[in-house]
Design a protein around this motif. Structure first.
Motif, short mmCIF file in Angstrom:
data_model
loop_
_atom_site.label_atom_id
_atom_site.label_comp_id
_atom_site.label_asym_id
_atom_site.label_seq_id
_atom_site.Cartn_x
_atom_site.Cartn_y
_atom_site.Cartn_z
N MET A 135 -102.40 51.92 -136.70
CA MET A 135 -101.96 52.10 -135.30
C MET A 135 -100.84 51.74 -135.30
O MET A 135 -99.73 52.42 -134.47
N GLY A 136 -100.31 50.66 -135.65
CA GLY A 136 -98.75 50.29 -135.51
C GLY A 136 -97.78 51.35 -136.04
O GLY A 136 -96.71 51.66 -135.48
N LYS A 137 -98.17 51.89 -137.22
CA LYS A 137 -97.42 53.05 -137.74
C LYS A 137 -97.61 54.34 -136.81
O LYS A 137 -96.35 54.82 -136.61
N ALA A 138 -98.28 54.56 -136.43
CA ALA A 138 -98.72 55.89 -135.50
C ALA A 138 -97.66 55.47 -134.24
O ALA A 138 -97.14 56.47 -133.77
N LEU A 139 -97.81 54.27 -133.73
CA LEU A 139 -96.93 54.00 -132.42
C LEU A 139 -95.65 54.27 -132.82
O LEU A 139 -94.76 54.69 -131.86
N GLU A 140 -95.15 53.80 -133.95
CA GLU A 140 -93.67 54.04 -134.30
C GLU A 140 -93.34 55.43 -134.23
O GLU A 140 -92.16 55.78 -133.99
#
Lengths: 602, 342
Positions: free
Chosen positions: A375-380
């Motif tokens: 999710m963190g990566k997707a948010l970026e």
């Protein structure tokens, strides 16, 4: 004449007795039987007695002596004839002339006789052998008992020198592991210190049996520590809590794990429950956990209740995290479908979906962390427009699903607010990254895991000890027969039992009823209490020698101990495999009652 | 005269007798000694030896030296019992003036005091038995009248072991009547030279009488007085019993070679001959050694060999030797002590 014959007979008997005694003493020496050797002088004395009795029984008659004298004096049986005449004719005046002549001739012969010639010989070969036999007997009694060769060498006494031993460092790391309380801290530190010391001693070289003993003590301590939660007085609380959890299908596995003292598994089960998608399940699980905490408290098991409360807190935190992740995942779905989506973002979103599915299938901490990371990566990858859309979506979720299942409305609202500003977005990314790295494991589980690792380490170390011992024993076995054993035999005579040298001490004694030693066993070896002795089943006994390789453990005997199984140590405590065996077995549910009844004690 | 003096005299007399016989007979001292044992013991003696060994001469010389009536019977197959014992012959009755006749007993040669029965095995058993009856009974009965023989009565019979054809071997029961059987050995070279010297020159003068009839009788009486201790009698008894092949104490050679052993007469002969041996040496009692010395002449003719004994050529002398070795004279404890002393 008769006295000399009696003396000779006695001496002869003594010779025979001494010879028999010598043989018996020899046998005693050979079979390592001290009592037999002491019988030898008694046999000699018996020989004297028997000889005297035999001499008295075979006492020579007057006629025999007369014939003997005739023979020695070469008198043509005139003495024997005179003796017979004398017997027949009481008064010499009544004898015929011929008889009188015989008496007269006999008297003349005896008068002229050389007294030395008329003596019976006292010392013949047999009697002359007496001094040699006496000396031989004394020697046979005083000579040290034969050292019985030890078939398996001096197993256990061989010195082990292992510079690198596997596993002990894992045990030593316990000093850094967290402890439940100060008492456990001390115990863990002691185990770690013992392991470290053993490692250092092994590097210097110590006796194999000593190493094995210390290793066994460490293993016992580890095992004991594993069972420490809910042990002793708190056992009832642990049982009550476990039973409470087992009463609900949802928490059944967690209850079993708790009952088995498998706190790592218990934590895993609670983790799964906390991360479950359905809120009802989570609530039900929390409710059962609350009941278990109450049950433990009612039973007065503070330690158990404290551990369960900690587990509850962890569960709540996990639940919160899970809900957050699921809400965010749901929100992220709304950002899809826009124009100009690049491949990177698509890939990131696919990964989020995949991780979400995995998290739903296996709702444990690892899956949650992986989802948070994705999710963190997707948010970026989100554009500002998409982030705004995500924030709107999150607000909708917080409104629409308030008080309903599967979600944390407050959490979603917070997320929406965070996503509305660039700083908030950054903060959310950071949180997600932290979540991905967060350690959610309970302290009890960590301790249990550390102890498991230490146990594995101890097992590895024990294997190394055995392997090195066998290797070195092969080399030392032959030396032991020739070298060490010979020396130890010499020491053994002073120590009381051949083969067991007791340095600096004289004869042993006061041990086995056949131990004829007169000294004591106080030497350099520390006095051992009988309760501390423990041996394996089926030891090979060897007279006069230490039990080779059989005494491996010196530890307090405990309740539940068997020859091959370590007991739990408390009468109120049973091992993990000793209760509910039927329930845990693979016996089908419908037959368990019959099986249980069959094994029920009558 | 005390017993001791009598013993001394007897010893001297025997020595004189031996000396006198020795003047004629060369060597054969053992034979002479054994014959004297027979004379002193009051038994009869059978001499066995090849022709020409001086058997007859020995007897004749002995008769000459003793003041006893000597007669000789040459046994031949046609010799009749009456030729030995004598017979009634019809003679003119000197008291009958009418010239009537009467039977008068004509004494045979058996009525001598020293009788030489030369080559006794050449006569028929009938004649032999006539002699043997006289030897046992010291009397002969002719035509219903018993004629007692004058004492001392001493028969010396000779037997030739060769030229056995036409001979009548003495039955064992009759051999048993002889106290001793003496084997006459061949002379040694020196003895033979001496024989040649003596017999091919002038004839030797008649021997002087050295022992009277009374002297012989007193010797015999004295011989009977010699005491024998029980262990010695037992030794003699054990020897005789051991000669019986059926007896457990018999040595293996006896069991193998003998059919019959010596009997009671054998034991009696042992003791009597031993007494004579002791007396002739001037001792007042019998010793084990005496028994051993007289064992051969006293027992050799009383044992009957079996098939194996004859086939293997085991002589009775060899058997007596085996008996003397096998049978311990003294009790076992004394014997052991004796061995230990050695």
């Amino acid at each position: 004449m008769r006295r000399r014959l009696l003396l000779r007979s006695s001496l002869s008997g003594a010779s025979v007795g001494l010879l028999a005694g010598l043989a018996v003493a020899g046998v005693g020496w050979y079979v390592h039987h001290e009592t037999l050797r002491l019988v030898a002088p008694a046999l000699a004395c018996t020989g004297v007695l028997v000889g005297a009795l035999a001499g008295a029984k075979k006492r020579w008659s007057d006629d025999d002596i007369a014939l003997f004298l005739d023979e020695r004096l070469d008198s043509g049986e005139v003495i024997a004839t005179a003796r017979e005449t004398e017997n027949r004719v009481q008064d010499a005046s009544n004898a015929t002339e011929a008889e009188q002549s015989v008496l007269q001739r006999a008297a003349e012969v005896l008068a002229k006789a050389d007294r030395k010639k008329t003596r019976a010989r006292v010392f013949r070969r047999r009697e002359l052998a007496l001094p040699a036999l006496v000396a031989g007997l004394v020697f046979a009694i005083r000579v040290p008992l034969r050292t019985i060769p030890v078939a398996h060498g001096e197993e256990g006494k061989a010195e082990l020198k292992i510079t690198e031993i596997r596993g002990l460092e894992k045990v030593a790391r316990l000093s850094k592991a967290s402890a439940r309380d100060a008492a456990q801290r001390d115990r863990l530190d002691k185990i770690a210190k013992d392991a470290q010391q053993l490692k250092e001693d092994l590097a210097r070289g110590i006796e194999k049996r000593d190493a094995q003993d210390r290793m066994a003590r460490i293993k016992d301590a580890l095992r004991e520590e594993k069972l420490s939660l809910g042990s002793g007085d708190e056992r009832s609380g642990l049982d009550a809590a476990a039973k409470t959890l087992e009463s609900e299908d949802l928490t059944k596995e967690a209850g079993r794990a708790l009952g088995d003292h498998d706190l790592e598994k218990f934590d895993d089960e609670m983790e799964k429950l906390a991360n479950r998608r359905e809120k009802e399940d989570r609530e039900a699980a929390k409710k059962k956990l609350d009941e278990a905490i109450d049950a433990a408290k009612r039973s007065g098991s503070k330690g158990v209740s404290r551990a369960l409360e900690e587990e509850k807190k962890k569960m709540e935190a996990r639940e919160k995290r899970g809900a957050l992740l699921r809400e965010l995942a749901q929100g992220l779905e709304s950002t899809e479908g826009g124009s100009g989506q690049d491949e990177d973002k698509k890939e990131a979103m696919d990964q989020v979906k995949e991780r979400q599915r995995a998290f739903d299938q296996k709702p444990d901490d690892a899956s949650a962390q992986k989802l948070a990371e994705a999710m963190g990566k997707a948010l970026e990858k989100l554009t500002p427009e998409e982030r705004k859309r995500l924030a709107d979506r999150m607000r909708e979720l917080s409104k629409g699903k308030k008080g309903k299942q599967a979600g944390d409305p407050e959490g979603a609202k917070d997320l929406a607010e965070e996503l509305s500003t660039p700083e908030g977005q950054k903060e959310l990314e950071r949180k997600l990254k932290e979540l991905a790295k967060e350690d959610d494991e309970s302290e009890e589980s960590k301790r249990d895991r550390n102890l498991d690792e230490a146990e594995d380490g101890a097992k590895d170390a024990e294997k190394d000890l055995r392997r090195h011992g066998e290797g070195q024993q092969g080399q030392q076995g032959q030396q032991g027969q020739q070298g060490q054993q010979g020396q130890q035999g010499q020491q053994g005579q002073q120590g009381g039992l051949a083969g067991i040298p007791i340095p600096g001490k004289e004869n042993g004694g006061g041990g086995h009823h056949e131990d004829q030693g007169t000294g004591d066993h106080r030497g350099e070896t520390a006095e051992q209490k009988a309760a501390m002795l423990k041996s394996r089943a089926n030891p090979k006994m060897q007279r006069g020698a230490a039990n080779s390789g059989t005494i491996t453990v010196f530890s307090q005997g405990r309740a539940g101990d068997t020859a091959n199984h370590r007991g739990t140590g408390d009468l109120t405590t049973v091992g993990p495999r000793e209760v509910d065996a039927v329930e845990r077995s693979e016996v089908p549910e419908e037959y368990r009652d019959q099986v249980r009844q069959y094994f029920e004690p009558k | 005269m005390t017993f001791e003096e009598s013993i001394g005299n007897a010893k001297n007399a025997v020595a004189t007798l031996k000396q006198a016989v020795g003047r004629v007979i060369v060597g054969q001292s053992n034979v002479v000694e054994e014959v004297i044992w027979g004379l002193v013991a009051g038994g009869h003696v059978l001499l066995e030896g090849a022709p020409g060994l001086g058997k007859t001469l020995l007897v004749r010389v002995l008769a000459e030296t003793l003041d006893l009536r000597f007669s000789r019977i040459q046994f031949t197959p046609d010799l009749m019992p009456s030729d030995v014992t004598g017979t009634n012959v019809l003679i003119l009755d000197p008291k009958d003036r009418t010239g009537g006749s009467m039977f008068a007993f004509q004494r045979g040669p058996i009525f001598g005091q020293i009788v030489l029965a030369d080559e006794i095995n050449r006569a028929t058993p009938k004649t032999q038995s006539a002699l043997l009856e006289a030897m046992a009974e010291h009397a002969v009965t002719v035509a219903g009248t018993r004629h007692v023989l004058e004492q001392p009565f001493f028969v010396l019979a000779t037997e030739n072991p060769i030229e056995m054809e036409g001979t009548y071997t003495l039955p064992e029961a009759q051999l048993d009547r002889f106290l001793l059987k003496i084997m006459v050995p061949s002379p040694s070279e020196d003895e033979l030279v001496e024989v040649l010297s003596r017999t091919t020159g002038r004839a030797i003068d008649t021997q002087a009488k050295v022992l009277t009839r009374d002297g012989v009788l007193s010797l015999r009486a004295l011989c009977r007085d010699i005491p024998v201790a029980e262990p010695i009698s037992r030794y003699a008894a054990r020897l005789v019993r051991a000669s019986d092949p059926t007896d457990p104490s018999a040595p293996p050679i006896v069991k193998r070679a003998l059919r019959y052993g010596a009997g009671v007469r054998g034991a009696q002969s042992l003791i009597l001959a031993a007494k004579a041996a002791a007396l002739t040496e001037g001792r007042v009692n019998v010793s084990f050694q005496d028994i051993a010395r007289v064992a051969k002449p006293a027992l050799r003719h009383r044992m009957i060999r079996g098939f194996e004994g004859e086939a293997d050529g085991i002589t009775t002398d060899a058997i007596v030797d085996a008996l003397l070795t096998h049978v311990e004279a003294r009790p076992s404890n004394v014997a052991r002590e004796r061995e230990a002393a050695k």
